[in-house]
Design an enzyme around this catalytic site. Sequence first.
Site, PDB file in Angstrom:
ATOM      1  N   GLU A  17       0.851  -1.203   0.000  1.00 15.18           N
ATOM      2  CA  GLU A  17       0.000   0.000   0.000  1.00 15.18           C
ATOM      3  C   GLU A  17       0.882   1.247   0.000  1.00 15.18           C
ATOM      4  OE1 GLU A  17      -3.550   0.271   2.588  1.00 15.18           O
ATOM      5  OE2 GLU A  17      -2.622   2.098   3.386  1.00 15.18           O
ATOM      6  N   ARG A 108     -15.730   3.552   4.085  1.00 13.30           N
ATOM      7  CA  ARG A 108     -16.526   4.665   4.590  1.00 13.30           C
ATOM      8  C   ARG A 108     -15.644   5.897   4.788  1.00 13.30           C
ATOM      9  NH1 ARG A 108     -18.523   4.912  10.687  1.00 13.30           N
ATOM     10  NH2 ARG A 108     -16.334   5.551  10.820  1.00 13.30           N
ATOM     11  N   ASP A 110     -13.129   8.035   7.834  1.00 13.49           N
ATOM     12  CA  ASP A 110     -13.346   8.433   9.238  1.00 13.49           C
ATOM     13  C   ASP A 110     -14.170   9.705   9.314  1.00 13.49           C
ATOM     14  OD1 ASP A 110     -12.033   6.380  10.626  1.00 13.49           O
ATOM     15  OD2 ASP A 110     -10.093   7.244  10.082  1.00 13.49           O
ATOM     16  N   ALA A 124     -19.692   1.685   4.351  1.00 15.34           N
ATOM     17  CA  ALA A 124     -18.946   1.168   3.196  1.00 15.34           C
ATOM     18  C   ALA A 124     -19.786   0.171   2.412  1.00 15.34           C
ATOM     19  CB  ALA A 124     -17.639   0.536   3.668  1.00 15.34           C
TER      20      ALA A 124
END
Length: 286
Positions: A17, A108, A110, A124
């Site tokens: 990532e 979703r 934060d 989500a």
Amino acid sequence: MKIKDLYTPGRTVFSLEVFPPNKNFPIETVYDAIEGLAAINPAYISVTYGAGGNRANRSTCEIASHIKKKYGIEAMAHLTCINSTRDDVDFMLDDFAANGIENILALRGDNKPDEEPKNDFPHASDLTAYIASKGNFDIAGACYPETHVDAESAEEDIKNLKIKVDAGASHLVSQLFFDNSCYYDFEKRARAAGIDVPIAAGIMPVTNKKQIERMVTLCGASLPSKFVKMMQKYENDPEALRSAGIAYAIDQIVDLISNDVQGIHLYAMNNPAVASRIYNGIKDLL
Ligand code: FAD
């Protein structure tokens, strides 16, 4: 290529990532990091997305597209929905599709205290169902071995995860953790709830003191005494702390692969030197 097709029985998918640079830095700073990370030849690289829902910020799309086009490595774009309208999401999906991106991690995001959330996609799973209705993307979801901080209980969190999978998430990527037993326990509970898609374990190498303080405050990962002792012993010796953090991550990964984990998603922190040392420590096991 759809990332779900990378998962085959008996093989651990190793992925990385990266995150876009903040607005004070040019996008090229992450391209230098990707040059080094691409040499590892991971199964795919995912690119994080700011929770702002800002259409003007196309960096996730640009970086994911760069990874695919320049290196031929599959890319997964993260997409958050808490501060996005349906139009914003349509805009991003069109942009992803136009740039050849086939894989999305639907999130979703934060809650931001200074921003009223938009209500088009409260969870989500709502974003997942919407993207799935478009038909042309493979969708991943996030999961939380130690339970999401907003969840009423571990049981509720797993039920909600099942909703996300049923909405169309074809594989899952976990939040970071430092105690593998938390992951194994989570995996068992997820399977018992009927969640049968591949799950990748998220591993974050901790290589400096500031990072651990920030990460643990944010995600509430529990810290085994072995980890705490290591941090305390080397906290004022950056070189030793980096080596110890890398060794800890390798140790976690070796244990996970020995226990047949389906995926390892390394939070590479845009740091090819650290990611390469970890990869070299485990590559013969993949
Ligand atoms: P959800 O799946 O919506 O879950 C959030 C909470 O709502 C949980 O407590 C869940 O139990 C509950 N819930 C879910 N569905 C329902 C439902 N149908 N009914 C009732 N309750 C429900 N953040 C970013 O801003 N950008 C990124 O790029 C990013 N990448 C990430 C990558 C990974 C692998 C992970 C693990 C997290 C990432 N995050 C990112 C952080 C993430 O956005 C936050 O953890 C966020 O608080 C939750 O996102 P989610 O997609 O897991 O939300």
